[in-house]
Design a protein around this motif. Sequence first.
Motif, short mmCIF file in Angstrom:
data_model
loop_
_atom_site.label_atom_id
_atom_site.label_comp_id
_atom_site.label_asym_id
_atom_site.label_seq_id
_atom_site.Cartn_x
_atom_site.Cartn_y
_atom_site.Cartn_z
N GLN A 132 5.01 5.45 4.54
CA GLN A 132 5.63 4.72 3.43
C GLN A 132 4.58 4.18 2.48
O GLN A 132 4.75 4.23 1.26
CB GLN A 132 6.50 3.58 3.96
CG GLN A 132 7.25 2.84 2.86
CD GLN A 132 8.21 3.75 2.10
OE1 GLN A 132 9.06 4.38 2.71
NE2 GLN A 132 8.08 3.84 0.80
N ALA A 133 3.48 3.68 3.01
CA ALA A 133 2.42 3.15 2.15
C ALA A 133 1.80 4.24 1.28
O ALA A 133 1.48 4.01 0.11
CB ALA A 133 1.35 2.48 3.01
N ASN B 71 4.29 4.87 -1.47
CA ASN B 71 4.24 3.75 -2.41
C ASN B 71 3.02 3.82 -3.31
O ASN B 71 3.10 3.54 -4.51
CB ASN B 71 4.26 2.41 -1.67
CG ASN B 71 5.60 2.09 -1.06
OD1 ASN B 71 6.61 2.71 -1.39
ND2 ASN B 71 5.61 1.15 -0.14
N GLY C 18 -6.96 3.50 5.28
CA GLY C 18 -5.93 2.48 5.39
C GLY C 18 -6.18 1.51 6.52
O GLY C 18 -7.04 1.73 7.38
N VAL D 280 4.99 3.19 8.80
CA VAL D 280 4.60 2.37 7.65
C VAL D 280 3.42 2.99 6.89
O VAL D 280 3.31 2.82 5.68
CB VAL D 280 4.30 0.89 8.02
CG1 VAL D 280 5.52 0.23 8.59
CG2 VAL D 280 3.12 0.76 8.95
#
Length: 143
Positions: A118-119, A122, A53, A115
């Motif tokens: 969360q990513a 998602n 990421g 985040v």
Amino acid sequence: VAVNSFGDIYEYRDNRQIAGVYDYEKKKMLNTYEIMKNQGRVSGFSMKNTTIGVIATNAILDKSQANKISQMAHNGFARSINPIHTMLDGDTIFTMGTNRIEADINLVGTMAAEVMSQAISNGIFHAESSRGLLSFQDVCQIS
């Protein structure tokens, strides 16, 4: 983030398993860590796993600050993936900044972990089935 982890994926807010080893006969998720403990070793798993990421921020960063943010963002991996950072994974996070604003690196790193979690969720929620592997969306329809 691109998620192809060895470990199971958990929705970090409620610790609900959302991806991992799936028992097609019993139509339920299994626990990779429990499988490993019961076998006493890691076998039968692909050696081609990684979660990779990028954290992008408008903060002013030098190299050491970017490295620290990446390090802190790995907490997001640990919140969402279990087991994490095994010899079967190449888990990596890169950080970059646009150097626009002054920011507290502790806050940016803490937000980066959130985040990243969360990513990961998602990515699982929006993935599609492929090559005989069921997606979260398809498993939810079966259950």
